[in-house]
Design a protein around this motif. Structure first.
Motif, PDB file in Angstrom:
ATOM      1  N   GLY A 127       0.939  -4.666   3.199  1.00  0.00           N
ATOM      2  CA  GLY A 127       0.870  -3.284   2.772  1.00  0.00           C
ATOM      3  C   GLY A 127      -0.493  -2.698   3.089  1.00  0.00           C
ATOM      4  N   VAL A 128      -0.646  -1.424   2.809  1.00  0.00           N
ATOM      5  CA  VAL A 128      -1.908  -0.722   3.041  1.00  0.00           C
ATOM      6  C   VAL A 128      -2.521  -0.381   1.688  1.00  0.00           C
ATOM      7  CG1 VAL A 128      -3.014   1.305   4.048  1.00  0.00           C
ATOM      8  CG2 VAL A 128      -1.066   0.236   5.209  1.00  0.00           C
ATOM      9  N   VAL A 129      -3.733  -0.888   1.445  1.00  0.00           N
ATOM     10  CA  VAL A 129      -4.415  -0.671   0.175  1.00  0.00           C
ATOM     11  C   VAL A 129      -5.714   0.076   0.442  1.00  0.00           C
ATOM     12  CG1 VAL A 129      -5.424  -1.755  -1.867  1.00  0.00           C
ATOM     13  CG2 VAL A 129      -3.442  -2.802  -0.756  1.00  0.00           C
ATOM     14  N   GLN A 130      -5.947   1.138  -0.320  1.00  0.00           N
ATOM     15  CA  GLN A 130      -7.183   1.895  -0.165  1.00  0.00           C
ATOM     16  C   GLN A 130      -7.555   2.550  -1.494  1.00  0.00           C
ATOM     17  OE1 GLN A 130      -6.537   4.937   2.765  1.00  0.00           O
ATOM     18  NE2 GLN A 130      -4.533   5.493   1.945  1.00  0.00           N
ATOM     19  N   GLN A 131      -8.820   2.863  -1.608  1.00  0.00           N
ATOM     20  CA  GLN A 131      -9.316   3.504  -2.819  1.00  0.00           C
ATOM     21  C   GLN A 131      -9.307   5.006  -2.649  1.00  0.00           C
ATOM     22  OE1 GLN A 131     -13.204   2.163  -4.045  1.00  0.00           O
ATOM     23  NE2 GLN A 131     -13.499   3.871  -5.459  1.00  0.00           N
ATOM     24  N   ARG A 132      -8.759   5.684  -3.647  1.00  0.00           N
ATOM     25  CA  ARG A 132      -8.734   7.148  -3.659  1.00  0.00           C
ATOM     26  C   ARG A 132      -9.335   7.632  -4.971  1.00  0.00           C
ATOM     27  NH1 ARG A 132      -6.154   9.557   0.444  1.00  0.00           N
ATOM     28  NH2 ARG A 132      -4.623   8.378   1.671  1.00  0.00           N
ATOM     29  N   GLY A 133     -10.605   8.015  -4.913  1.00  0.00           N
ATOM     30  CA  GLY A 133     -11.279   8.459  -6.123  1.00  0.00           C
ATOM     31  C   GLY A 133     -11.431   7.305  -7.097  1.00  0.00           C
ATOM     32  N   SER A 134     -10.881   7.488  -8.293  1.00  0.00           N
ATOM     33  CA  SER A 134     -10.966   6.453  -9.326  1.00  0.00           C
ATOM     34  C   SER A 134      -9.685   5.627  -9.410  1.00  0.00           C
ATOM     35  CB  SER A 134     -11.236   7.097 -10.691  1.00  0.00           C
ATOM     36  OG  SER A 134     -10.201   8.003 -11.022  1.00  0.00           O
ATOM     37  N   ALA A 135      -8.868   5.661  -8.358  1.00  0.00           N
ATOM     38  CA  ALA A 135      -7.611   4.917  -8.364  1.00  0.00           C
ATOM     39  C   ALA A 135      -7.476   4.076  -7.101  1.00  0.00           C
ATOM     40  CB  ALA A 135      -6.425   5.887  -8.461  1.00  0.00           C
ATOM     41  N   ILE A 136      -6.617   3.080  -7.174  1.00  0.00           N
ATOM     42  CA  ILE A 136      -6.279   2.245  -6.027  1.00  0.00           C
ATOM     43  C   ILE A 136      -4.844   2.565  -5.622  1.00  0.00           C
ATOM     44  CG2 ILE A 136      -6.023  -0.119  -5.171  1.00  0.00           C
ATOM     45  CD1 ILE A 136      -8.000  -1.001  -7.314  1.00  0.00           C
ATOM     46  N   GLU A 137      -4.667   2.955  -4.385  1.00  0.00           N
ATOM     47  CA  GLU A 137      -3.329   3.320  -3.904  1.00  0.00           C
ATOM     48  C   GLU A 137      -2.874   2.318  -2.854  1.00  0.00           C
ATOM     49  OE1 GLU A 137      -1.549   7.546  -3.016  1.00  0.00           O
ATOM     50  OE2 GLU A 137      -2.448   6.777  -1.171  1.00  0.00           O
ATOM     51  N   ALA A 138      -1.677   1.807  -3.041  1.00  0.00           N
ATOM     52  CA  ALA A 138      -1.097   0.843  -2.103  1.00  0.00           C
ATOM     53  C   ALA A 138       0.265   1.354  -1.640  1.00  0.00           C
ATOM     54  CB  ALA A 138      -0.951  -0.523  -2.764  1.00  0.00           C
ATOM     55  N   LYS A 139       0.549   1.182  -0.338  1.00  0.00           N
ATOM     56  CA  LYS A 139       1.827   1.609   0.248  1.00  0.00           C
ATOM     57  C   LYS A 139       2.503   0.412   0.895  1.00  0.00           C
ATOM     58  CE  LYS A 139       0.381   6.387   1.106  1.00  0.00           C
ATOM     59  NZ  LYS A 139       0.233   7.464   2.115  1.00  0.00           N
ATOM     60  N   PHE A 140       3.822   0.317   0.690  1.00  0.00           N
ATOM     61  CA  PHE A 140       4.603  -0.814   1.198  1.00  0.00           C
ATOM     62  C   PHE A 140       5.872  -0.300   1.877  1.00  0.00           C
ATOM     63  CE2 PHE A 140       2.249  -2.008  -2.586  1.00  0.00           C
ATOM     64  CZ  PHE A 140       1.556  -3.135  -2.161  1.00  0.00           C
ATOM     65  N   ARG A 141       6.403  -1.151   2.733  1.00  0.00           N
ATOM     66  CA  ARG A 141       7.588  -0.745   3.488  1.00  0.00           C
ATOM     67  C   ARG A 141       8.876  -0.883   2.691  1.00  0.00           C
ATOM     68  NH1 ARG A 141       6.669  -3.242   9.614  1.00  0.00           N
ATOM     69  NH2 ARG A 141       4.812  -1.983  10.114  1.00  0.00           N
ATOM     70  N   SER A 142       8.882  -1.725   1.676  1.00  0.00           N
ATOM     71  CA  SER A 142      10.105  -1.937   0.904  1.00  0.00           C
ATOM     72  C   SER A 142       9.790  -1.922  -0.588  1.00  0.00           C
ATOM     73  CB  SER A 142      10.763  -3.266   1.279  1.00  0.00           C
ATOM     74  OG  SER A 142       9.960  -4.354   0.875  1.00  0.00           O
ATOM     75  N   GLU A 143      10.823  -1.638  -1.360  1.00  0.00           N
ATOM     76  CA  GLU A 143      10.677  -1.617  -2.813  1.00  0.00           C
ATOM     77  C   GLU A 143      10.398  -3.005  -3.359  1.00  0.00           C
ATOM     78  OE1 GLU A 143      13.125   0.053  -6.738  1.00  0.00           O
ATOM     79  OE2 GLU A 143      14.064   0.017  -4.742  1.00  0.00           O
ATOM     80  N   GLU A 144      10.948  -4.031  -2.683  1.00  0.00           N
ATOM     81  CA  GLU A 144      10.736  -5.411  -3.119  1.00  0.00           C
ATOM     82  C   GLU A 144       9.269  -5.803  -3.007  1.00  0.00           C
ATOM     83  OE1 GLU A 144      12.221  -9.952  -2.004  1.00  0.00           O
ATOM     84  OE2 GLU A 144      12.886  -8.222  -0.813  1.00  0.00           O
ATOM     85  N   LEU A 145       8.632  -5.442  -1.899  1.00  0.00           N
ATOM     86  CA  LEU A 145       7.218  -5.754  -1.720  1.00  0.00           C
ATOM     87  C   LEU A 145       6.362  -5.021  -2.749  1.00  0.00           C
ATOM     88  CD1 LEU A 145       6.879  -5.667   2.175  1.00  0.00           C
ATOM     89  CD2 LEU A 145       6.885  -7.686   0.697  1.00  0.00           C
ATOM     90  N   ARG A 146       6.731  -3.775  -3.023  1.00  0.00           N
ATOM     91  CA  ARG A 146       5.965  -3.015  -4.013  1.00  0.00           C
ATOM     92  C   ARG A 146       6.079  -3.640  -5.395  1.00  0.00           C
ATOM     93  NH1 ARG A 146       8.305   2.584  -5.839  1.00  0.00           N
ATOM     94  NH2 ARG A 146       9.717   1.060  -6.770  1.00  0.00           N
ATOM     95  N   ASP A 147       7.288  -4.071  -5.759  1.00  0.00           N
ATOM     96  CA  ASP A 147       7.476  -4.681  -7.079  1.00  0.00           C
ATOM     97  C   ASP A 147       6.706  -5.998  -7.197  1.00  0.00           C
ATOM     98  OD1 ASP A 147       9.077  -2.567  -7.757  1.00  0.00           O
ATOM     99  OD2 ASP A 147      10.973  -3.602  -7.374  1.00  0.00           O
ATOM    100  N   LYS A 148       6.677  -6.776  -6.101  1.00  0.00           N
ATOM    101  CA  LYS A 148       5.898  -8.013  -6.121  1.00  0.00           C
ATOM    102  C   LYS A 148       4.410  -7.706  -6.298  1.00  0.00           C
ATOM    103  CE  LYS A 148       8.913 -10.975  -3.318  1.00  0.00           C
ATOM    104  NZ  LYS A 148       9.016 -11.758  -2.058  1.00  0.00           N
ATOM    105  N   ALA A 149       3.944  -6.663  -5.606  1.00  0.00           N
ATOM    106  CA  ALA A 149       2.536  -6.279  -5.732  1.00  0.00           C
ATOM    107  C   ALA A 149       2.225  -5.797  -7.148  1.00  0.00           C
ATOM    108  CB  ALA A 149       2.199  -5.193  -4.716  1.00  0.00           C
TER     109      ALA A 149
END
Length: 358
Positions: A166-188
């Motif tokens: 996935g792609v992880v980056q900092q945006r202000g005071s938050a951490i935003e991560a993007k994934f290709r599937s819902e399964e990967l996001r839930d694992k993260a």
């Protein structure tokens, strides 16, 4: 005619006598003095420094009442404030400013027989004796930002170990991560809950990408601010001790401010320099005995010399937290938390340096 029992008169006489004894130290005016201490607590002040100071004062024809060693400090009593300023300048030139702190002070003149019963002069505050008042503010935003950057690196490392792409980056005071599937996001999300429980998690979707936003909760932010202020309080109290001020006040004010009051201190510039100096933290390995001179660097340590490698493993920039603790033998120790990058560097270096000192 009113008459009282004899014991009442005796009690009154005893109370008056006791009050008089403990009030007597206030009639002895303190002597203007200079105090010499080491920049580091490991530096020992001894007869060599005492001889240098005496020689420097004699060379400048500066009269002084006494010069003695007390508790790893050198105290020189002088007849007046003018001689105090001259003595400070002469002492600084004789000893240098790199390893020694020369501070102006007022030395009590209470007789020994009064000190033996615990009597001492009244401690005067800033309103009576004058002194220095500082109001400092801890940059808690920078401390939180540093911790957040460390969390981003740690989260990326955890995802790579679990093979979650996935792609992880900092945006202000938050951490935003993007994934290709819902399964990967839930694992993260589950991984973030396990390793970073202080972060709140918010799931969403951005087009074809599944998003996970991690944010610090109010309780976590407050805890980080408290840690940052507490660490600065400890550091400032240690630096105030270098000035040798009696009854200093170092306390927290509000959420991120620290108040410092130093009664009796006349040298504002020296107090500001000591309190505001920047410390550099470096981790290095102890140099081998057969190391070349250009590969090692000498440092004074516990009255001797320690040779360290010139290569720096990590610095204070990679330290995200520190706290006091105890080892398995109940001996005191300091536990240091490194960022993900600093941890990787430390692991890579130390795994090939088993049983070597650092």
């Amino acid at each position: 005619m009113n008459r009282y029992p004899l014991w009442k008169y005796l009690v009154l006489l005893f109370a008056l006598s006791l009050g008089l004894i403990y009030a007597l130290p206030n009639i002895y005016a303190p002597d203007p003095a200079i105090q010499v201490s080491g920049q580091s607590s490991a530096l020992q002040i001894g007869e060599a420094e005492l001889a240098k100071v005496r020689a420097a004062l004699d060379k400048k024809d500066i009269d002084f009442k006494s010069a003695v060693l007390e508790d790893n400090r050198l105290l020189v009593r002088l007849p007046d404030r003018d001689a105090q300023l001259l003595a400070k300048t002469a002492t600084q030139h004789a000893l240098g400013l790199d390893n020694y702190v020369v501070a102006l002070n007022l030395a009590p003149t209470t007789p020994q027989w009064l000190r033996s019963v615990g009597a001492g002069p009244m401690k005067l505050g800033l309103d009576l004796s004058g002194g220095v008042h500082f109001l400092m503010e801890v940059d808690t935003d920078a401390a939180i930002e540093t911790r957040l950057r460390s969390m981003v690196s740690t989260f990326k490392t955890d995802l790579r170990k679990e093979k979650i792409r996935g792609v992880v980056q900092q945006r202000g005071s938050a951490i935003e991560a993007k994934f290709r599937s819902e399964e990967l996001r839930d694992k993260a999300s589950s991984l973030a809950l396990e390793n970073m429980p202080e972060m709140t998690r918010r799931k969403g979707r951005d087009g074809e990408r599944y998003t996970l936003v991690l944010e610090l909760g109010e309780a976590a932010i407050t805890q980080m601010e408290d840690e940052a202020v507490s660490q600065n309080l400890v550091t400032l109290r240690n630096r105030v001790n270098e000035l040798g001020v009696s009854e200093p006040l170092v306390q927290r004010q509000g959420r991120s401010r620290i108040v410092i009051e130093l009664p009796g201190v006349q040298d504002t510039a020296a107090a500001k320099r000591i309190l505001g100096k920047t410390a550099n933290l470096e981790f290095r390995l102890q140099a081998r005995s057969d190391a070349n001179s250009y590969d090692r660097e000498a440092f004074p340590f516990e009255g001797g010399t320690a040779y360290l490698e010139r290569d720096i493993i990590v610095t204070g920039e990679q330290v995200v937290g520190a706290r006091a603790g105890f080892d398995e033998n109940s001996a005191p120790q300091v536990n240091i938390d490194l960022s993900a990058e600093g941890g990787q560097i430390m692991h890579r270096i130390t795994r090939h340096a088993v049983k070597r000192r650092m």
